[in-house]
Motif scaffolding. Structure first.
Motif, PDB file in Angstrom:
ATOM      1  N   PRO A 144      -1.850 128.108 -84.598  1.00  0.00           N
ATOM      2  CA  PRO A 144      -0.907 129.229 -84.650  1.00  0.00           C
ATOM      3  C   PRO A 144       0.029 129.306 -83.442  1.00  0.00           C
ATOM      4  N   THR A 145      -0.387 128.728 -82.315  1.00  0.00           N
ATOM      5  CA  THR A 145       0.441 128.797 -81.110  1.00  0.00           C
ATOM      6  C   THR A 145       1.513 127.709 -81.068  1.00  0.00           C
ATOM      7  N   THR A 146       1.515 126.824 -82.052  1.00  0.00           N
ATOM      8  CA  THR A 146       2.509 125.741 -82.059  1.00  0.00           C
ATOM      9  C   THR A 146       3.624 126.062 -83.049  1.00  0.00           C
ATOM     10  N   GLN A 147       4.628 125.218 -83.066  1.00  0.00           N
ATOM     11  CA  GLN A 147       5.821 125.478 -83.868  1.00  0.00           C
ATOM     12  C   GLN A 147       5.564 125.255 -85.368  1.00  0.00           C
ATOM     13  N   MET A 148       6.415 125.908 -86.160  1.00  0.00           N
ATOM     14  CA  MET A 148       6.364 125.717 -87.613  1.00  0.00           C
ATOM     15  C   MET A 148       7.184 124.486 -87.989  1.00  0.00           C
ATOM     16  N   PRO A 149       6.942 123.919 -89.187  1.00  0.00           N
ATOM     17  CA  PRO A 149       7.735 122.771 -89.632  1.00  0.00           C
ATOM     18  C   PRO A 149       9.228 123.056 -89.569  1.00  0.00           C
ATOM     19  N   GLY A 150       9.975 122.121 -88.983  1.00  0.00           N
ATOM     20  CA  GLY A 150      11.415 122.260 -88.846  1.00  0.00           C
ATOM     21  C   GLY A 150      11.847 122.880 -87.539  1.00  0.00           C
ATOM     22  N   GLU A 151      10.946 123.540 -86.861  1.00  0.00           N
ATOM     23  CA  GLU A 151      11.290 124.223 -85.611  1.00  0.00           C
ATOM     24  C   GLU A 151      11.310 123.217 -84.455  1.00  0.00           C
ATOM     25  N   LEU A 152      12.193 123.457 -83.504  1.00  0.00           N
ATOM     26  CA  LEU A 152      12.259 122.603 -82.321  1.00  0.00           C
ATOM     27  C   LEU A 152      10.959 122.734 -81.542  1.00  0.00           C
ATOM     28  N   GLY A 153      10.309 121.616 -81.284  1.00  0.00           N
ATOM     29  CA  GLY A 153       9.033 121.640 -80.579  1.00  0.00           C
ATOM     30  C   GLY A 153       7.993 120.795 -81.284  1.00  0.00           C
ATOM     31  N   ASN A 154       6.778 121.290 -81.328  1.00  0.00           N
ATOM     32  CA  ASN A 154       5.636 120.469 -81.737  1.00  0.00           C
ATOM     33  C   ASN A 154       4.821 121.190 -82.810  1.00  0.00           C
ATOM     34  N   VAL A 155       4.695 120.586 -83.972  1.00  0.00           N
ATOM     35  CA  VAL A 155       3.829 121.116 -85.033  1.00  0.00           C
ATOM     36  C   VAL A 155       2.431 120.572 -84.798  1.00  0.00           C
ATOM     37  N   GLY A 156       1.506 121.419 -84.362  1.00  0.00           N
ATOM     38  CA  GLY A 156       0.145 120.987 -84.060  1.00  0.00           C
ATOM     39  C   GLY A 156      -0.780 121.198 -85.249  1.00  0.00           C
ATOM     40  N   ILE A 157      -1.505 120.159 -85.643  1.00  0.00           N
ATOM     41  CA  ILE A 157      -2.379 120.219 -86.816  1.00  0.00           C
ATOM     42  C   ILE A 157      -3.726 119.600 -86.449  1.00  0.00           C
ATOM     43  N   ALA A 158      -4.815 120.285 -86.820  1.00  0.00           N
ATOM     44  CA  ALA A 158      -6.169 119.818 -86.515  1.00  0.00           C
ATOM     45  C   ALA A 158      -6.935 119.542 -87.799  1.00  0.00           C
ATOM     46  N   GLY A 159      -7.900 118.625 -87.718  1.00  0.00           N
ATOM     47  CA  GLY A 159      -8.733 118.323 -88.885  1.00  0.00           C
ATOM     48  C   GLY A 159      -9.992 117.577 -88.505  1.00  0.00           C
ATOM     49  N   HIS A 160     -10.977 117.627 -89.391  1.00  0.00           N
ATOM     50  CA  HIS A 160     -12.232 116.918 -89.166  1.00  0.00           C
ATOM     51  C   HIS A 160     -12.037 115.411 -89.313  1.00  0.00           C
ATOM     52  N   ARG A 161     -12.903 114.674 -88.617  1.00  0.00           N
ATOM     53  CA  ARG A 161     -12.887 113.222 -88.729  1.00  0.00           C
ATOM     54  C   ARG A 161     -14.054 112.699 -89.555  1.00  0.00           C
ATOM     55  N   SER A 162     -15.089 113.517 -89.714  1.00  0.00           N
ATOM     56  CA  SER A 162     -16.200 113.168 -90.603  1.00  0.00           C
ATOM     57  C   SER A 162     -16.678 114.438 -91.285  1.00  0.00           C
ATOM     58  N   GLY A 163     -17.099 114.301 -92.534  1.00  0.00           N
ATOM     59  CA  GLY A 163     -17.502 115.465 -93.305  1.00  0.00           C
ATOM     60  C   GLY A 163     -16.306 116.270 -93.776  1.00  0.00           C
ATOM     61  N   TYR A 164     -16.521 117.138 -94.747  1.00  0.00           N
ATOM     62  CA  TYR A 164     -15.487 118.035 -95.265  1.00  0.00           C
ATOM     63  C   TYR A 164     -14.241 117.268 -95.727  1.00  0.00           C
ATOM     64  N   GLY A 165     -14.483 116.118 -96.330  1.00  0.00           N
ATOM     65  CA  GLY A 165     -13.368 115.300 -96.799  1.00  0.00           C
ATOM     66  C   GLY A 165     -12.790 114.396 -95.737  1.00  0.00           C
ATOM     67  N   GLU A 166     -13.343 114.459 -94.512  1.00  0.00           N
ATOM     68  CA  GLU A 166     -12.907 113.644 -93.364  1.00  0.00           C
ATOM     69  C   GLU A 166     -11.411 113.317 -93.415  1.00  0.00           C
ATOM     70  N   PRO A 167     -10.556 114.353 -93.373  1.00  0.00           N
ATOM     71  CA  PRO A 167      -9.119 114.113 -93.545  1.00  0.00           C
ATOM     72  C   PRO A 167      -8.505 113.192 -92.497  1.00  0.00           C
ATOM     73  N   LEU A 168      -9.030 113.229 -91.273  1.00  0.00           N
ATOM     74  CA  LEU A 168      -8.444 112.399 -90.218  1.00  0.00           C
ATOM     75  C   LEU A 168      -9.420 111.311 -89.768  1.00  0.00           C
ATOM     76  N   ALA A 169     -10.177 110.799 -90.725  1.00  0.00           N
ATOM     77  CA  ALA A 169     -11.178 109.776 -90.396  1.00  0.00           C
ATOM     78  C   ALA A 169     -10.558 108.501 -89.858  1.00  0.00           C
ATOM     79  N   HIS A 170      -9.345 108.164 -90.317  1.00  0.00           N
ATOM     80  CA  HIS A 170      -8.788 106.834 -90.045  1.00  0.00           C
ATOM     81  C   HIS A 170      -7.582 106.870 -89.113  1.00  0.00           C
ATOM     82  N   VAL A 171      -7.573 107.825 -88.194  1.00  0.00           N
ATOM     83  CA  VAL A 171      -6.444 107.883 -87.252  1.00  0.00           C
ATOM     84  C   VAL A 171      -6.370 106.630 -86.387  1.00  0.00           C
ATOM     85  N   ASP A 172      -7.500 105.952 -86.238  1.00  0.00           N
ATOM     86  CA  ASP A 172      -7.494 104.721 -85.433  1.00  0.00           C
ATOM     87  C   ASP A 172      -6.791 103.573 -86.143  1.00  0.00           C
TER      88      ASP A 172
END
Length: 380
Positions: A144-172
């Motif tokens: 919530p403290t980061t910018q919204m899509p399209g806004e100047l700055g940084n859209v910060g997004i977090a997610g699990h790497r294992s379990g719960y669909g492991e959305p960010l499992a393969h960032v490596d």
């Protein structure tokens, strides 16, 4: 002498009887010991299987539940399909992109994200908030403290790497230039991956408006994906992936070229990623009821036709009395011939596994401290 011979025979018979009794007692002790060892072995084997099933539940079934929650959120939204149903390429737009949404409450669906590097059907919801409930149930969470899509700055997004669909499992597996596409209700925002960094959890400036120079004002539009590191053990660090804004497009014009390869795969509401039947299950209770009904019907039918052939053979002496065994006892007390008994056992095992997934493992993950720390479980 005849008298002494008879006496000696009696003594031999007595001695033989005593030997037989000693052997019987020894066999009984040996049988009891073998039964005890066997039961202990079965208990340990069962515990090992339960531990393995817990891992499957954590890494797989929680992902199915998370996918179900995301599917429901998409179906409940009023977002339209891209023009052309996903086959039409949207024209990149020039100038500053629109900001959408302008604001959001915790739990609101603010976007969906697509990363072709993770698979042609890979897509996840992005909701407002990064608390445990949002990250477990809803897909990915927007800081919530980061910018919204399209806004100047940084859209910060977090997610699990294992379990719960492991959305960010393969960032490596990211490679420089890989597309990261964020869709809101009306717009596409296309970013391209640039680099990563592994940091300590307290290093929060990675999601600052200008993460490259946190003390300075933002000069460009970026996206940051944060997840746990290492993947399968206690997360001592965070894996940070950065991308920079490339262009934006209108959903009403079609889909970005980065998501189009012949027929586009994974486009919002294209239907392809929503067809997984398991993701439509909100609970395993219907499955348990179906298995129970099948068990009762087969059990009663076999009881009428064959009764308990194994128990009958043991009682009549045609089959030796077996050692004590948990699973042996269960099999012997199923009705019917061998194939039917094994089918009934299979139904019992499936019911037990479903019950563990539905009630047992969630209870353990919620109440056992070490499992609470490992799983970060949040009830669905």
């Amino acid at each position: 002498m005849p008298g002494s011979t008879g006496k000696q025979g009696d003594e031999n018979r007595i001695e033989g009887g005593q030997v037989s009794q000693r052997r019987a007692r020894a066999d009984k002790r040996s049988g009891a010991l073998a039964s005890a060892v066997g039961i202990i072995g079965e208990v340990f084997m069962t515990l090992a299987v339960i531990c393995a099933l817990y891992v499957v539940w954590q890494l797989w079934w929680t992902g199915i539940q998370a996918e179900h929650s995301q599917l429901e959120a998409r179906q409940a939204s009023s977002w339209s399909r891209p023009s052309g149903g996903g086959d039409k390429i949207a024209q990149p737009q020039k100038g500053n992109p629109p900001v959408q949404p302008g604001k959001a409450k915790t739990g609101d669906l603010i976007g969906q994200i697509y990363i072709p590097r993770f698979g042609s059907l890979w897509q996840r919801n992005v909701v407002e908030g990064t608390d445990a409930a949002q990250l477990a149930n809803a897909g990915l969470g927007h800081y919530p403290t980061t910018q919204m899509p399209g806004e100047l700055g940084n859209v910060g997004i977090a997610g699990h790497r294992s379990g719960y669909g492991e959305p960010l499992a393969h960032v490596d597996e990211f490679q420089a230039g890989d597309a990261i596409v964020l869709r809101t209700k009306d717009y596409w925002y296309v970013y391209h991956y640039t680099k990563y960094k592994i940091v300590l959890p307290e290093q929060t400036d990675v999601v600052a408006p200008n993460p490259e120079n946190p003390t300075e004002a933002a000069t460009k539009r970026m996206i940051t994906l944060t997840t746990c590191e290492p993947r399968y053990t206690t997360a001592t660090h965070r894996w940070i992936s950065w991308g920079e804004f490339d262009y934006w497009a209108k959903v009403s014009d079609g889909v970005p070229k980065e998501l189009a390869g012949g027929k586009t795969a994974g486009v919002v509401f294209s239907g392809k990623s929503d067809d997984r039947s398991l993701a439509r299950l909100s609970s395993l209770q219907p499955v348990i009821l179906i298995l129970a009904a099948a068990y009762i019907i087969i059990y009663l039918s076999a009881l009428l036709a064959w009764r308990y052939p194994v128990l009958r053979e043991i009682k009549s002496g045609r089959r030796p009395r077996p050692y004590a065994s948990i699973y042996g006892w269960l099999i012997r007390h199923q009705s019917g011939i061998a194939p039917v008994r094994w089918l009934l056992m299979l139904l019992l095992v499936l019911m037990a596994v479903c019950a563990l997934f539905q009630w047992g493992f969630p209870w353990l993950a919620s109440n056992v401290p070490i499992l609470q720390e490992m799983s970060n479980y949040v009830a669905f």
